[in-house]
Write a protein that holds these residues in place. Structure first.
Motif, PDB file in Angstrom:
ATOM      1  N   SER A 120      16.436   4.447   8.327  1.00 18.79           N
ATOM      2  CA  SER A 120      16.959   4.369   6.961  1.00 18.79           C
ATOM      3  C   SER A 120      18.200   5.230   6.777  1.00 18.79           C
ATOM      4  CB  SER A 120      15.882   4.793   5.949  1.00 18.79           C
ATOM      5  OG  SER A 120      14.766   3.925   6.006  1.00 18.79           O
TER       6      SER A 120
ATOM      7  N   LYS B  83      15.557   5.870  -1.071  1.00 15.67           N
ATOM      8  CA  LYS B  83      15.950   4.533  -0.629  1.00 15.67           C
ATOM      9  C   LYS B  83      15.544   4.293   0.820  1.00 15.67           C
ATOM     10  CE  LYS B  83      19.827   4.131  -3.859  1.00 15.67           C
ATOM     11  NZ  LYS B  83      21.304   3.938  -4.014  1.00 15.67           N
TER      12      LYS B  83
ATOM     13  N   PRO C  41      15.309   0.878   3.107  1.00 16.87           N
ATOM     14  CA  PRO C  41      15.486  -0.577   3.186  1.00 16.87           C
ATOM     15  C   PRO C  41      14.334  -1.269   3.908  1.00 16.87           C
ATOM     16  CG  PRO C  41      17.458   0.588   3.925  1.00 16.87           C
ATOM     17  CD  PRO C  41      16.369   1.604   3.815  1.00 16.87           C
TER      18      PRO C  41
END
Length: 412
Positions: free
Chosen positions: A64, A263, A265
């Motif tokens: 990530s 975050k 993905p």
């Protein structure tokens, strides 16, 4: 100190030191500037599966784009593999340098700690100064009293599969062990747990007392080269019938982190699960040799299930430590074997190969004693290729992480 000096010094530190607990480690870390107070941890406890869970989580975070520290124990082949950043082991020079610094502070301030606590302090200082975004932190033993539990907070606390191990330290019942593992749950924190059906009520009660949000992973279903979780397909490189459920815990860890605005993905999740490597956990080092470091009864049962699913004759190469429930473990795993090769290691607490053989003979399974692990491996391979095995057998090395590490060196 150079690298060799550093490793020898670490191994010279007593495994246990009084006073028990983290008072001395807290003092040592305070003198080092409290690096642990300035990092983001994913804290992972459990009897089985915590190493695999930690490896998967770290791989996903690295993919990530985060600088991710990974702290695990014990080491398998080289001491450095306990401390990694983005999959890279701490270098010999860095290990020597950080161990020297921590030693100097420990000795000049009389903040003497145990071996594991010392290594924990080294790892914290290293991860902090290398500016890790996240540290995936595996508990050494237990939870509440473990050196890693000196941290004040974690992004998420994780409890993997629970079972009986280290009973001389953690308690003789699964309930006592569960309470010890639950010691990593943080006030107002998030706790992700393996299903752990037998002790769910205990985990719920502790989470309630800590006002922590509790999420139990649901059941994952294995498919070829992957698994299905909550109606979604995922790839998985780790073999073994037990790994999809560990991966389900990882999915919940990632979802919890996303819920905190981190975050991650979906491509990183899929790529991480598809590419992660974790040695000596139902690892095929060749198409005919498996290495698994399981050494307690729950791990042995999981290994046996995975071996039976292969539908091949199994030649077992086994060594065990005297402080484990070796009688139950040996009987359980030997029942899946065509023949067993019993071996031993030059470690004071290692069970003698002849003692292993006595237990196996009592359940009428063929056994060969070979006290040299290298020779024993060659003998196991020859036995698997002989006419006693249908369509060529598979060798499985198990019973001890020490044996797994010793044999694994032949395939690095």
């Amino acid at each position: 100190m150079n690298y060799i000096d550093a490793v020898n010094f670490i191994h010279s530190i007593p495994k246990f030191r009084r006073p028990l607990g983290n008072v001395q480690l807290t003092k040592l870390l305070n003198l080092l500037g409290n690096p642990q107070k300035n990092m983001c941890f994913i804290h992972i406890a459990g009897t089985n599966g915590k190493g695999s869970t930690a490896a998967m989580t770290a791989e996903i975070l690295t993919r990530s784009g985060y600088k991710t520290g990974l702290f695990t124990s014990p080491f398998l082949e080289v001491f450095n593999d306990r401390i990694r950043i983005n999959g890279e082991f701490i270098s010999n020079d860095d290990l020597a340098s950080y161990a020297s610094r921590v030693r100097n502070v420990m000795e000049t301030s009389s903040a003497y700690v145990s071996e594991f606590a010392f290594v924990t302090a080294v790892a914290f200082l290293y991860f902090y100064e290398k500016k890790c975004d996240f540290v995936v932190l595996e508990v050494g033993m237990g939870g509440a009293m473990d050196a890693t539990n000196v941290i004040d907070k974690s992004i998420v606390s994780v409890i993997c599969r629970l079972g009986l191990d280290h009973t001389q330290y953690l308690g003789g019942t699964i309930e006592e062990i569960t309470l010890e593992k639950c010691g990593i749950i943080r006030q107002n924190g998030i706790i992700i747990s393996y299903p752990n059906e037998a002790v769910k009520h205990i985990i719920r009660n502790v989470a309630k007392q800590k006002n922590a949000k509790l999420i139990f992973a649901e059941t994952a279903s294995a498919i070829k080269n992957g698994f299905i979780y909550k109606n979604k397909k995922y790839p998985l490189s780790l073999k073994g019938s037990y790994q999809p459920q560990n991966a389900a815990v990882v999915i919940e860890i990632i979802d919890a982190m996303r819920g905190k605005g981190i975050k991650i993905p979906e491509t990183a999740v899929n790529d991480g699960l598809a590419q992660v490597k974790w040695k000596a956990r139902f690892e095929f080092v060749t198409d005919k040799i498996i290495i698994d470091g399981c050494h307690n009864i729950d791990g042995i049962r999981a290994l046996k299930k995975s071996l039976l699913e292969l539908k091949h004759d199994i030649i077992l190469l086994i060594a065990m430590m005297e402080d484990k429930d070796y009688n139950s473990c040996i009987r359980e795993i030997a029942s899946a074997a065509k023949t067993v090769i019993a071996t031993e290691l030059d470690i004071p607490r290692c069970l003698k190969a002849e003692k292993i053989a006595e237990i196996i003979r009592s359940i009428n399974i063929p056994v060969i004693v070979n006290t040299n692990p290298e020779n024993a491996l060659n003998q196991a391979i020859k036995t698997a290729e002989s006419n006693i095995c249908h369509n060529s057998g598979i060798v499985c090395v198990c019973g001890s992480l020490f044996l797994a590490g010793e044999i694994r060196k032949n395939f690095s």
